[in-house]
Design a protein around this motif. Structure first.
Motif, PDB file in Angstrom:
ATOM      1  N   GLY B 165       7.582 -27.213  35.017  1.00 38.63           N
ATOM      2  CA  GLY B 165       8.751 -26.938  34.189  1.00 38.63           C
ATOM      3  C   GLY B 165       8.422 -27.064  32.712  1.00 38.63           C
ATOM      4  O   GLY B 165       7.937 -28.107  32.267  1.00 38.63           O
ATOM      5  N   LEU B 166       8.684 -26.005  31.960  1.00 39.44           N
ATOM      6  CA  LEU B 166       8.348 -26.026  30.527  1.00 39.44           C
ATOM      7  C   LEU B 166       9.625 -25.940  29.709  1.00 39.44           C
ATOM      8  O   LEU B 166      10.092 -24.864  29.342  1.00 39.44           O
ATOM      9  CB  LEU B 166       7.402 -24.860  30.191  1.00 39.44           C
ATOM     10  N   MET B 186      -0.119 -26.334  33.370  1.00 40.65           N
ATOM     11  CA  MET B 186       1.318 -26.061  33.375  1.00 40.65           C
ATOM     12  C   MET B 186       1.642 -25.319  34.664  1.00 40.65           C
ATOM     13  O   MET B 186       1.006 -24.317  34.977  1.00 40.65           O
ATOM     14  CB  MET B 186       1.671 -25.206  32.153  1.00 40.65           C
ATOM     15  N   THR B 188       4.527 -23.301  36.411  1.00 39.95           N
ATOM     16  CA  THR B 188       5.776 -22.659  35.992  1.00 39.95           C
ATOM     17  C   THR B 188       6.050 -21.437  36.846  1.00 39.95           C
ATOM     18  O   THR B 188       5.129 -20.823  37.385  1.00 39.95           O
ATOM     19  CB  THR B 188       5.708 -22.274  34.495  1.00 39.95           C
ATOM     20  N   SER B 190       7.344 -18.857  35.492  1.00 35.76           N
ATOM     21  CA  SER B 190       7.368 -17.755  34.532  1.00 35.76           C
ATOM     22  C   SER B 190       5.998 -17.474  33.935  1.00 35.76           C
ATOM     23  O   SER B 190       5.538 -18.219  33.063  1.00 35.76           O
ATOM     24  CB  SER B 190       8.319 -18.088  33.375  1.00 35.76           C
ATOM     25  N   LYS B 193       5.396 -17.812  30.174  1.00 36.49           N
ATOM     26  CA  LYS B 193       5.285 -19.077  29.443  1.00 36.49           C
ATOM     27  C   LYS B 193       3.837 -19.548  29.295  1.00 36.49           C
ATOM     28  O   LYS B 193       3.577 -20.590  28.702  1.00 36.49           O
ATOM     29  CB  LYS B 193       6.107 -20.162  30.157  1.00 36.49           C
TER      30      LYS B 193
END
Lengths: 333, 333
Positions: B165-166, B186, B188, B190, B193
């Motif tokens: 989650g960012l 990271m 994510t 998406s 991102k």
């Protein structure tokens, strides 16, 4: 059919099995409930016995030694898990005591419902003299499964520890947590188990169906060992933990109903799991139990009573572990 | 209406607020989503400013000091949680910075969307000179919420750390884990991102919707910080953890879909939660961020833009935290 054991290799120890515990997982494996069974199968990974022969490279044991074999009989011995004493997590995959494939010749491994076993010396454990060989076998799985998380989370004097579920694992959890010096509460659905729990070393009994008692105990436990063997709602148990308290699942390897994230996040609580232990810690557990005189509570059966014992296991009708007296089951010669 | 702040008590510090961060929880509190809101309400618990006055017993601060106030403004200061630096778990209940009741006079506490605040010295933190006061405010909640679990689980060099989650929390998690020397991934949904995550300090990006990538990464993470702010399936993330790996929830204080007990038990994994941090650790975090030049990524707004900011927050339209420039929002005098 007859199962032939291999002749000892250079680093092997041959063991005349005297007793073998019956673990609930034996039943699942026999029925291929987990889709990983290999047949023919000889179950049993709570094994104790006497060394009858050793290969020429064996230095740890000699003929006549009282020894034990648990859930593992081999691993790569080189990866970071093996070299740090966590052979159960061997990167190449550990070799299980039964229904697994030998790393060297690909033959099926066979467990302890048998007259003898041949195992490489690194996976043979020393049984302390102070332990009664006729009662010690369940330490090899039920003992280490409960000892390991109690040690990992530093359970000891001044701590309030709960043990949820009073069966093969739970009764060992109570005994070991008590011996570690913690204040132990048996958490059970069954008021009828209270006397038994106290006899095992529990200081208190908390009935999990008693909402008032559960509310009164909320936020007071430093550690909970959850030995309940099926998927269940863990939220009422998490709610018993103090801030930064830890709960470890050792029984429920199944989906759990919804866990409330707030019960974890708002009090820095932990829900963890634990799987047996590595070889060094299993030896440490045996030595600890030897030092404290901790034996499992068992019911001894003969080898031809295993099927009946399995039926009773399904009904939860055992206090608290069956042990097969292999010695008494040998055919008259 | 006008909110009057109390005159400084003997142990109080009066602070001219220069900046206040907007935390997603401000939105929930404003809307009474958690059923615990007290009105009238002045939200805001990511507060920085300059000391303007001190009570006669104050020894820690003097007029002109750069200081900060986080989520807590009081606690009993006597229980084992308070004396061990975990004031957020005060046995009597900590006093929150806003929408809580003052321990001494029962008045409502008011937060940082305001021109000044008066707080007892024990709950005032020193803002290191090396931090830019115009950008530091979100450290007081987003910073400590991510720093505390990373420290508790000993994140550092040689470890593979995931941040799921960012957003406001996740971007701080990446920065702090990177500064602690870990290899940071990271995680994510998406792909868009990825560049942002790398700019923040991530070494890798793992797209959680990419089943092949998730399978390839299974069992490889030492630690995962899960900042996803809503209930979600944690099983795919647990599956990424190595044996004895730890995952900590800091966002999802909601029910989670079924967790598979086997993912925990078969690999000694941990699913934990974490809530902000105590005062000593919050100061440690500020000092750490000062030393490493870690600032949140912010978008600065004026006080009359808060409602618009809330609407954008609901849509996830901020990179990565709103900070109210209180100094620039003061009426011309």
């Amino acid at each position: 059919m007859t199962i032939e054991r291999r002749a000892p290799r250079n680093d092997d120890v041959a063991i005349r099995i005297t007793h073998c515990g019956i673990c609930h997982s034996d039943l699942h494996m026999a029925h291929n409930d987990w889709g990983m069974s290999i047949y023919p199968m000889v179950p049993g990974h709570e094994i104790v016995g006497i060394v009858t022969a050793v290969g020429p490279d064996v230095t740890k044991y000699k003929v006549g030694d009282k020894v034990a074999v648990g859930c593992l009989v081999d691993s790569c011995q080189k990866c970071h898990q093996c070299t740090s004493g966590h052979e159960q997590f061997c990167v190449e995959g550990a070799t299980l005591t039964y229904s697994s494939l030998d790393r060297r010749d690909g033959t099926i491994t066979f467990g302890g419902y048998s007259d003898h076993i041949v195992t490489r010396q690194e996976f043979v454990l020393k049984l302390p003299d102070s332990l009664d060989i006729s009662r010690a076998a369940p330490l090899l799985c039920a003992g280490i499964t409960t000892y390991s998380p109690l040690k990992k989370y530093g359970v000891g004097p001044g701590q309030k520890v709960g043990v949820a579920g009073l069966g093969g694992l739970g009764h060992m959890g109570v005994k070991i947590a008590h011996a570690l010096g913690a204040h132990v509460t048996m958490i059970t659905t069954s008021p009828g188990k209270g006397d038994d729990a106290r006899a095992l070393g529990a200081d208190e009994v908390l009935i999990s169906k008693d909402a008032d008692a559960m509310n009164a105990a909320a936020g007071t436990f430093d550690f909970i060992l959850d030995t309940i063997p099926v998927g269940h709602d863990v939220n009422p148990y998490l709610n018993l933990l103090a801030p930064n308290g830890n709960m470890v699942l050792v029984g429920a390897i199944e989906p759990l109903p919804s866990v409330h994230g707030g019960l974890l996040a708002m009090r820095n609580r932990t829900l963890a799991g634990s799987l047996i232990g590595g070889l060094p810690e299993t030896q440490e557990m045996l030595d600890f139990c030897g030092e404290h005189g901790i034996h499992p509570e068992i019911e001894t059966i003969k080898l031809d009573e295993v099927n009946e014992a399995y039926d009773r296991l399904v009904r939860g009708d055992v206090r608290y572990r069956f042990v097969i007296d292999i010695e008494a089951s040998r055919p008259a010669t």
